[in-house]
Enzyme design. Sequence first.
Site, PDB file in Angstrom:
ATOM      1  CD  GLU A   1      -9.645  -0.419   0.019  1.00  0.00           C
ATOM      2  OE1 GLU A   1      -8.987  -1.535  -0.207  1.00  0.00           O
ATOM      3  OE2 GLU A   1     -10.493  -0.562   1.044  1.00  0.00           O
TER       4      GLU A   1
ATOM      5  CD  GLU B   1      -2.535  -1.175   2.848  1.00  0.00           C
ATOM      6  OE1 GLU B   1      -2.502  -0.353   3.258  1.00  0.00           O
ATOM      7  OE2 GLU B   1      -3.763  -2.035   2.757  1.00  0.00           O
TER       8      GLU B   1
HETATM    9  O1  KIV Z   1      -6.926  -6.632   2.180  1.00  0.00           O
HETATM   10  C1  KIV Z   1      -7.202  -6.512   2.145  1.00  0.00           C
HETATM   11  O2  KIV Z   1      -8.367  -7.602   1.973  1.00  0.00           O
HETATM   12  C2  KIV Z   1      -7.622  -5.990   0.203  1.00  0.00           C
HETATM   13  C3  KIV Z   1      -8.749  -5.647  -0.069  1.00  0.00           C
HETATM   14  C4  KIV Z   1      -9.898  -4.451   0.028  1.00  0.00           C
HETATM   15  C5  KIV Z   1      -8.327  -5.379  -1.800  1.00  0.00           C
HETATM   16  O3  KIV Z   1      -6.468  -5.319  -0.175  1.00  0.00           O
END
Ligand code: KIV
Length: 264
Positions: free
Chosen positions: A181, A114
């Site tokens: 997201e 991320e």
């Molecule tokens: O951790 C997760 O499930 C994710 C999704 C929201 C894409 O990153």
Amino acid sequence: MKKVTINTLMKLKEEGRKFASSTAYDASFAQLFEQQEMPVLLVGDSLGMVLQGKPDTLPVTVEDVAYHTRCVRAGSPNSLLMADMPFMSYATPEQACLEAAKLMQAGANMVKLEGGSWLAETVRMLTERAVPVCAHLGLTPQSVNIFGGFKVQGREQEQADQMVKDALELQAAGAQIILLECIPAELAERITKALSVPVIGIGTGNVTDGQILVMHDMFGISANYMPKFSKNFLAETGDMRSAVTKYIEDVESGAFPGPDHTIA
Ligand code: KIV
């Protein structure tokens, strides 16, 4: 299901064909997803919330993700399997390489991180060392304490422009998938069109190349809350296999997410 690779997804993008993906955490569901031909699975750090009952993803460890990656790989040998790098496991490029190796050795085909352009050096270093990367932009849940909650991102013009730049920079650094997201559909479309690599969306409208759902949301059984952009496909179909098939079909046709499940 035939083995799915990044080349499969690149070809789908080139042909303008959409694809579905889901989180998975264990062998039984992974097998069910593979039997219904779900091409991409993610061992998400959402496991902290949906499996461990925590309020956010921060407590999840690399060992947790590696354990669930081994389970999912056992049930789904042919999906393209992504594994999340947990909070603070990629604070430096060197640390990222050592931790990513554990997830790749557990059976992942790609790791997901991320962050924006600050990650470019890390993405480059991982890719050069044979670790494929998916970069996650927008509402990045590990930053929940910076954002002050799970809030839609990219509404301001400046933030939106920065996100487009970040996506291009991460692609140039070697990221092979970008995951977006909870951003407005218009911005998601702008990023999807600007990139040559596949873009997967969640809470971004049907404008991206692929979609992803947390599997517990797909079945309407999340312990915490159901995001507005998700849909309970089990309620609509009555059994799990049909729910998965309906989700895949609706993503491929562009029917999901419709206007009721899209952030304007
Ligand atoms: O951790 C997760 O499930 C994710 C999704 C929201 C894409 O990153």
